[in-house]
Design an enzyme around this catalytic site. Structure first.
Site, PDB file in Angstrom:
ATOM      1  N   ALA A 100       0.833  -1.211   0.000  1.00 35.17           N
ATOM      2  CA  ALA A 100       0.000   0.000   0.000  1.00 35.17           C
ATOM      3  C   ALA A 100       0.863   1.254   0.000  1.00 35.17           C
ATOM      4  CB  ALA A 100      -0.938  -0.003   1.206  1.00 35.17           C
ATOM      5  N   GLU A 120       9.468   3.964   7.337  1.00 37.85           N
ATOM      6  CA  GLU A 120       9.191   2.554   7.608  1.00 37.85           C
ATOM      7  C   GLU A 120       9.968   2.127   8.853  1.00 37.85           C
ATOM      8  OE1 GLU A 120       8.359  -1.097   8.097  1.00 37.85           O
ATOM      9  OE2 GLU A 120       7.405  -0.295   6.294  1.00 37.85           O
ATOM     10  N   THR A 129       3.209  -7.686   2.002  1.00 28.91           N
ATOM     11  CA  THR A 129       3.081  -7.941   0.565  1.00 28.91           C
ATOM     12  C   THR A 129       4.250  -8.776   0.059  1.00 28.91           C
ATOM     13  OG1 THR A 129       1.976  -5.801   0.370  1.00 28.91           O
ATOM     14  CG2 THR A 129       2.672  -6.845  -1.670  1.00 28.91           C
ATOM     15  N   ARG A 413     -12.546 -19.259   3.905  1.00 26.49           N
ATOM     16  CA  ARG A 413     -11.428 -19.591   4.782  1.00 26.49           C
ATOM     17  C   ARG A 413     -11.874 -19.943   6.199  1.00 26.49           C
ATOM     18  NH1 ARG A 413      -6.614 -15.421   2.809  1.00 26.49           N
ATOM     19  NH2 ARG A 413      -6.061 -16.644   0.984  1.00 26.49           N
ATOM     20  N   GLU A 549      -4.180  -2.862   4.892  1.00 26.28           N
ATOM     21  CA  GLU A 549      -4.706  -3.609   6.033  1.00 26.28           C
ATOM     22  C   GLU A 549      -4.896  -2.761   7.285  1.00 26.28           C
ATOM     23  OE1 GLU A 549      -3.933  -7.921   8.259  1.00 26.28           O
ATOM     24  OE2 GLU A 549      -2.587  -7.281   6.646  1.00 26.28           O
TER      25      GLU A 549
END
Length: 568
Positions: A100, A120, A129, A413, A549
């Site tokens: 993202a 980060e 990812t 799932r 997310e």
């Protein structure tokens, strides 16, 4: 070793994932040579590879007649401690260097932003990812025309468009799908039916109708364009479309690259080419707001405690991922998940963006929805270690320790997980033949090596495979024979599986142990279809955006497999 010093370290043939294990080998190897010590820091997120390399170097020293004790001195602090707060101004700050965050930064550059900075906290880029199986869902008429529309699949569409609607938005979405489906039938087409509206409806229904339809529509309407955009950046999208685990429809695209590298690497290379700046190993601690309540920047801190204030002319994009590795947040949200449960996720998935944003009044949605992935590696919870190249379940069956199928493999799932938990030992085995096995699997692991170390079982006959697994040979043989008949008939009378491709007939045969692992947190920050974060009164927090997310509302209570990669 030359003159009692390590002069060079070679790792011939290593296939560690770029940006992750590969970074650990390169950085740790350099540190060992620079400082002549094994007492160097591991690379966070690549601890196993870091430890493995240092162990290997230690063994090499001993084989060369050296004394490991002579290579244990401490490493000096690399980052200089600076007093005060270091200040900076940029056009845009993106928090998080996963799918993202990279997508946001590259898009900003594509649209003309000059000074874009990604902050980060991990020492590597890629986030979750990079660790994913690169399953990417999108209705794609060009690639799906090779797939047939069976009566079973038709029944699934008819059922979905004729049920009682949960609300007006659901009613409208059903009507849109019905119109598209009727036009499809009128055309006389025999190929697979799909469209963005059907993808959206399955996403909503698959999430137990608690997702937010405006978000879901925005998502489904844009995923194919996003896939084409990724291809334009260099993502190697394969032509074959399948159905990933829990995807519910054959719209799952795969990339011809290990793990999520085909998604992360092109974006990272494009970001570097366009001049995006990266500040790695730096944790964002808070947002900066002006007097009107607009988000205008962030504060951050590196691992030695240096403090930063970074102001951003165009606001802040949070792309910090989920919270599956934050046990306190996870247990508060989903108490039924025990603290000892392992996760498929990278260690930095600790919900930082949610914590920071809610401190300033941001609202959340769906925080009690945490997804468990059914087919992970027992013990470690990782996605790796399987004996097949594709992530789809078209040519695979799952059996218990008695050699029997116990669930439809194309189930949601949560249904799949619940079924596995009822089996002996709460484990199952992927069973497939050699027609879908390549020397390297989808995570770039050598399949024969996995066989040698007991992660995968391989045999020339099903009877021998059953013997290795300690299960009745006649049961496994009968189960496979029954499945092969189902493939011919395109019908599963026992469990209602819809997905059939090839029979399991080509020796050698493979079995891969699988067990559930915490995988995805569906809840997160409440956003608008423009990715604007909203507060508890439903008002937009100016200058604050979120993607991936860290957000909630798209996947409802159960994310469809292959939807998250497209989402980020």
């Amino acid at each position: 070793i030359k003159d009692h010093k390590i002069s060079e370290i070679q790792t011939p043939g290593q296939r560690e994932t770029k940006f992750l294990g590969d970074t650990a080998i390169r950085e740790i190897g350099k540190d060992i040579i620079d400082y002549q010590t094994l007492n160097v820091d591991n690379i966070a997120g690549a601890t196993v590879t870091s430890t493995a390399l240092k162990t290997a170097v230690g063994e090499a020293i001993e084989k060369a007649g050296g004394n490991i004790a002579n290579f244990q001195k401490p490493v000096p602090q690399k980052i200089k401690k600076i007093d005060g707060v270091q200040k900076q101004e940029v056009d845009l700050v993106v928090v998080g260097a996963g799918g993202a965050g990279l997508s946001a930064a590259v898009t900003a550059k594509d649209l003309g932003a000059k000074n874009v900075l990604i902050v980060e906290k991990m020492p590597v880029v890629g986030g979750n990812t990079l660790r994913c199986a690169s399953a990417f869902n999108a209705a794609d008429p060009e690639r799906q025309k090779a797939l047939p529309m069976t009566d079973t699949l038709k029944d699934a569409v008819v059922k979905a468009i004729n049920e009682k609607p949960a609300n007006e938005e659901h009613k409208k979405l059903m009507a849109d799908v019905k119109a598209k489906y009727e036009a499809y039938l009128k055309s006389g087409s025999k190929t697979l039916f799909d469209c963005p509206e059907w993808h959206a409806l399955q996403t909503y229904n698959g999430g137990d109708k608690v997702g937010h339809i405006p978000l879901i529509r925005t998502y489904a309407n844009n995923v194919l364009d996003t896939l084409h955009w990724m291809q334009s950046k260099g993502s190697p999208v394969m032509d074959r479309v399948s159905q990933g685990a829990g995807a519910l429809w054959q719209r799952t695209h795969q990339l011809d690259a290990p793990a999520g590298l085909g998604l992360v690497d092109p974006l990272y290379q494009d970001a570097v080419k366009q001049g995006v700046n990266f500040k790695l190993g730096t944790r964002v601690t808070d947002l900066v707001l002006d007097k009107s309540g607009k988000v205008i920047g962030i504060t951050a801190e590196d691992k030695v405690g240096n403090k930063y204030q970074i102001l951003s002319k165009n606001g802040v994009i949070l792309a910090t991922g989920g919270y599956s590795q934050n046990k306190e947040m996870r247990q508060k949200s989903a108490p039924h998940l025990t603290p000892d449960m392992v996760s498929t996720n990278q260690p930095g998935a600790t919900g930082d963006g949610i914590t920071i944003a809610t401190r300033h009044g941001a609202d959340t949605t769906g925080m009690n929805y945490v997804q468990v992935y059914p087919l992970a590696t027992p013990g470690t919870g990782t996605l790796q270690g399987r004996a097949r190249k594709m992530s789809g379940l078209d040519d695979v069956i799952d059996v218990n320790k008695n050699g029997e199928r116990f669930v439809k493999e194309d189930a949601r799932r949560d249904e799949f997980v619940a079924a596995i938990k009822k089996q002996p030992g709460a484990v199952c085995y992927d069973i497939n033949d050699s027609s879908i096995v390549k020397p390297l699997n989808s995570f770039n692991e050598d399949v024969e090596t996995l066989v040698q170390i007991g992660r995968i079982y391989k045999a020339d006959t099903l009877a021998d495979l059953a013997k290795q697994l300690g299960m009745p040979a006649d049961k496994l043989e009968a189960t496979v024979a029954e499945f092969n008949k189902m493939v011919e008939a395109k019908n599963d009378l026992k469990f209602g599986r819809k997905l059939f491709d090839r029979q399991i007939v080509k020796a050698p045969f493979y079995a891969t142990p699988r067990a559930p692992s915490i995988h995805h947190t569906m809840g997160g920050l409440e956003i608008t279809p423009k990715a604007q974060v909203v507060d508890k009164n439903g008002k937009i927090i100016p200058g604050l955006y979120a993607a991936g997310e860290v957000t909630g509302g798209i996947h409802g209570s159960n994310r469809l497999g292959g939807n998250a990669t497209a989402d980020v």
